[in-house]
Motif scaffolding. Structure first.
Motif, PDB file in Angstrom:
ATOM      1  N   HIS A 114      43.581  91.191 -43.326  1.00  0.00           N
ATOM      2  CA  HIS A 114      44.809  90.503 -42.931  1.00  0.00           C
ATOM      3  C   HIS A 114      44.940  90.538 -41.415  1.00  0.00           C
ATOM      4  O   HIS A 114      44.431  91.453 -40.756  1.00  0.00           O
ATOM      5  N   ASP A 116      48.209  89.631 -40.022  1.00  0.00           N
ATOM      6  CA  ASP A 116      49.623  89.417 -39.744  1.00  0.00           C
ATOM      7  C   ASP A 116      50.188  90.419 -38.744  1.00  0.00           C
ATOM      8  O   ASP A 116      51.307  90.254 -38.257  1.00  0.00           O
ATOM      9  N   THR A 165      49.082  84.907 -42.784  1.00  0.00           N
ATOM     10  CA  THR A 165      50.008  85.746 -43.553  1.00  0.00           C
ATOM     11  C   THR A 165      49.386  86.341 -44.808  1.00  0.00           C
ATOM     12  O   THR A 165      49.948  87.267 -45.387  1.00  0.00           O
TER      13      THR A 165
END
Length: 819
Positions: A114, A116, A165
């Protein structure tokens, strides 16, 4: 005074910082803040999944990879046990002796991650420092690109295809096909992977800072710097800080940002870098928006100038230095191709202990780990690009890719390394086929020019064997400085400094024809060590030698072998299976001296006397020693079954005679051959102690003893490093020795060993220096070789004590604790 305008001058890692520094610049630098993301390059080594073998659609986002093996990079599958077997070695391996009977093939890597946590405006790139051989990379099913050279870094921009996201899936296919290497290459992502978090707009270009020392005079270093900026913004500034080893800023400068920013700096009272005293500074290059740091790159560098000329040879900061070098392949012994900073440090330390001051990276660009160790610990380095150009040595070697990809290899070799103080030359090739043809000379010219465009401060070289080709004359528009209209050879016409492979007998002869040349021996046989040492002492224009090789390595199996054959039997094919390592190194696969290394200690002045015993050759047999080999000499007086039979004992010394004693009684003297610094004496074997005393002009200069040991009685485990923190990239090398009751290593012990590890550490490798060991190096079981073995452990990023216990049948366990 040293100045590159008066000689071939080399600088590695000198910083270029603006000379005129105004008060506002000082203030801006003092106020500047760190970037929002503190690390420009984040480790991306953990959390990978791996599957060995071919496959279709394995890059797909929706693929179920739950059953894939979990691992942490770096990784080399060729040194791992073959599927369904307990060994990585296969007698029928396609590449045979070249890769030490290991196999390549195809492997797939996947990683879920990820992003984010990073600001949306950031540009996110991935940098692979090295993967062997052909790599294809996909992100979320999109093919990002391909790399076809196994020894260079390569990067891709992930930004356009990232899910900011949710889950992202990175897939990497690595292929090692056919016969593509003359030595062990390994397979897989064998170097670290970094996630680069960069500004979305203006930023410092990758490898965009070029720094070099322009001159040294009057206690001052004048340094030049060129910095490339991607997407420059007129409101930004490029600032440079130079910090000493205490973190103190000793010089700084600031300039308006542009695509190319030129700066200069004067440093008073600089600490100079050399292999003997590797003083390093830290160079900080900062992209500023007012007092805000937009981008920041830091790198170590050393202030130094290296010059080459026929009168003084190679001078480092004005002092003549000879190269006592060794060639090394890129593998790390039992680790295979996997590269770690600790492994590189250990290699450099071992070599420095044996008097080496230079490494030739053979025959590919070195890993960042090795280069950084050379910078930090003090070791000169020749970086090398190719083993082949347009004509192949093997069916699938890089010659198949060379015409389309040579320039990216040159860039990837030079740009990351041009600020390293250790790097002294750029080699454009080794023993290149057809190099003296018209096409070969054209490629030599193109390669040399490509290097010079990226780094005009260091000489271009190559390793040359055999004939240097026909006489040639370069025109004014193509010649090296000062060589227009002058006779040269086809193989050397565009080289600043030729390297000679195994051309000892040609060096003096060619000197008469080309007195303008400064040369060195880029590959040498150990048997010629005295000849090269004498040549170094006698001739300033001869820079030194690079032994083949400094350390043993997997592959080129048995090229340094010594074997016993029946009289009349030709030696052809005698060094195939089960030989799996080269056995031509001064230092063996786990870090110990071999007989040739002891002799070199004497020749290079580290020791006044060394003694070995030649392994007995049975009647009706003869000893065959390859050109890269050394007679089978042991540091042992354990010769059960040879009682009363004469054994040849060899003595290496700068003395003129050696006195020989057996069990306290003098049995004779041996006269030293001054041309080889060697003597020998036939000693009827009797258990006990043999002693040698070396004399020069009647004065004792050295003593050595070998004593018959008892039977194995104990196991000693010793961790080489002093402290253990347990970091994920931290290695511990644990030496394992079989001892007799008096605590002496038993040099004939071959006990089977088993190891257990408890605590937060992983056993990466377990093995010995045995060149014919065809078992696993990943298993917790191995066998001692000549009384020794080695275990290599990797931390798991956790604190805690690690207990290592080694057992063998009939012996009490040995143990050691880390942390």
């Amino acid at each position: 005074m040293a100045d590159r305008r008066t000689a071939l001058a080399l600088t590695a890692g000198g910083v270029a910082i603006a000379a005129g520094v105004e008060g506002a610049a000082h203030a801006a630098l003092a106020r500047s803040r760190r970037p929002e993301v503190s690390e420009r390059a984040l480790s991306f080594d953990d959390g990978w999944l791996f599957q060995r073998g071919e496959g279709q659609g394995l890059e797909a986002v929706a693929l179920d990879d739950a059953g894939w093996r979990k691992l942490t990079l770096p990784h080399d599958w060729s040194v791992e046990d073959l599927p369904g077997r307990d060994t990585p070695f296969d007698k029928n391996a396609l590449a045979g002796t070249a890769t030490g009977f290991t196999t390549g093939g195809e492997g797939w890597y996947r990683k879920h991650f990820h992003v984010d946590q990073f600001p949306v405006g950031r540009r996110i790139e991935i940098l692979f420092e090295g993967a062997y051989l052909e790599s294809d990379v996909w992100l979320n099913g999109r093919h990002l690109g391909r790399n076809v050279h196994g020894y260079i870094p390569f990067a891709f921009d992930l930004t356009p295809f990232l899910d900011r996201t949710g889950d992202n899936v990175l897939a990497v296919r690595v292929r090692n096909p056919g016969k593509n290497s003359r030595w062990y290459s390994g397979s897989g992502i064998y170097l670290p992977v970094k996630l680069n978090i960069l500004p979305g707009g203006a930023r410092l270009a990758r490898w965009g800072v070029s720094a070099w020392t322009r001159s040294l005079s009057g206690g001052r270093a004048d340094i030049a710097l060129s910095t490339r900026v991607d997407q420059p913004d007129a409101r930004l500034k490029v600032a440079t800080r130079l910090r000493d080893d205490n973190g103190k800023v000793v010089a700084q400068a600031i300039s308006p940002a542009a695509a190319q920013v030129e700066q200069s700096l004067s440093v008073r009272g600089p600490k100079l870098w050399s292999a003997a005293q590797p003083s390093l500074y830290t160079l900080e290059t900062v992209l500023l928006d007012g007092d805000k740091t937009v981008d920041l790159v830091t790198q170590p560098f050393g202030i130094r100038i290296i010059t080459f000329d026929t009168q003084r040879g190679m001078c480092v900061n004005g002092d003549p230095v000879k190269l006592r070098g060794g060639c090394v392949h890129h593998d790390n012994g039992l680790l295979g191709a996997c590269s770690f900073a600790d492994a590189a440090d250990r290699r450099v330390r071992l070599l420095k202990e044996r008097g080496f001051n230079a490494i030739r990276s053979s025959h590919n660009p070195s890993s960042p780990h090795l280069r950084e160790a050379c910078d930090r610990l003090g070791m000169f380095l020749i970086e090398e690009a190719f083993d082949a150009w347009h004509v192949a040595k093997l069916p699938q070697d890089f010659a198949t890719q060379f015409p389309a990809h040579w320039e990216e290899v040159i860039r990837a070799m030079v740009l990351p390394a041009r600020n390293s103080p250790s790097v002294i030359m750029w080699s454009i090739g080794n023993e290149i086929p057809d190099r003296s043809t018209d096409e070969g000379v054209k490629w030599q010219w193109m390669l040399a020019n490509a290097v010079k465009r990226l780094d005009p401060t260091r000489p271009v070289t190559a390793g040359l064997n055999g004939s240097l080709g026909a006489p040639m004359i370069a025109a004014q528009g193509t010649a090296r400085p000062g060589r227009a209209g002058k006779v040269d050879n086809a193989s050397t016409i565009f080289l600043d400094i030729p390297g000679y492979n195994y051309r000892l007998n040609d060096i003096q002869r060619e000197r008469k024809q080309h007195p303008e040349r400064v040369v060195y021996a880029s590959e040498t046989f150990a048997s010629n060590m005295v000849d090269y040492a004498r040549l170094m002492e006698r001739e300033p224009w001869f820079l030194g030698e690079f032994l083949w090789t400094a350390m043993d390595y997997i592959g080129e199996a048995g090229i340094g072998a010594t074997v016993q054959l029946k009289n009349g039997t030709p030696p052809f094919g005698s060094t195939g299976w089960p030989w799996v390592n080269a056995w031509c190194g001064d230092i063996d696969l786990i870090g110990h001296q071999k007989a040739a290394s002891l002799a070199r200690d004497v020749v290079w002045g580290l020791s006044q006397l060394e003694m070995t015993v030649h392994y007995s050759v049975p009647e009706g047999m003869y000893e065959y020693v390859t050109s890269w080999g050394w007679p089978d000499e042991r540091m042992s007086w354990n010769w059960e079954g040879q009682e009363g039979k004469p054994l040849t004992v060899r003595f290496y010394t700068p003395g003129d005679r050696v006195e020989v004693l057996l069990n306290g009684s003098k049995i004779g003297e041996a006269k030293v051959s001054p041309d080889k610094m060697r003597a020998e004496y036939a000693v009827p074997y009797a258990p006990g102690t043999i002693e040698a005393v070396a004399y020069r002009d009647g004065t004792v200069i050295g003593r050595r003893r070998l004593t018959t040991t008892g039977a194995p009685a104990a196991i000693r485990c010793t961790a080489e490093q002093g402290q253990w923190q347990g970091g994920q990239d931290e290695l511990s090398y644990v030496q394992i020795e079989i001892l007799d009751a008096s605590g002496r290593i038993v040099p004939v012990a071959q006990d089977r060993l088993a190891i257990t590890v408890e605590g937060p550490a992983e056993l990466l490798a377990f093995g010995s220096a045995d060149p014919k060991w065809t078992g696993s190096v990943k298993s917790p079981e191995t066998a001692a070789f000549r009384g020794r073995a080695l275990a290599i452990l990797r931390g798991q990023g956790k604190s805690g004590r690690v207990s290592i216990r080694v057992s063998a049948k009939g012996l009490p366990d040995g143990s050691v604790t880390l942390g």
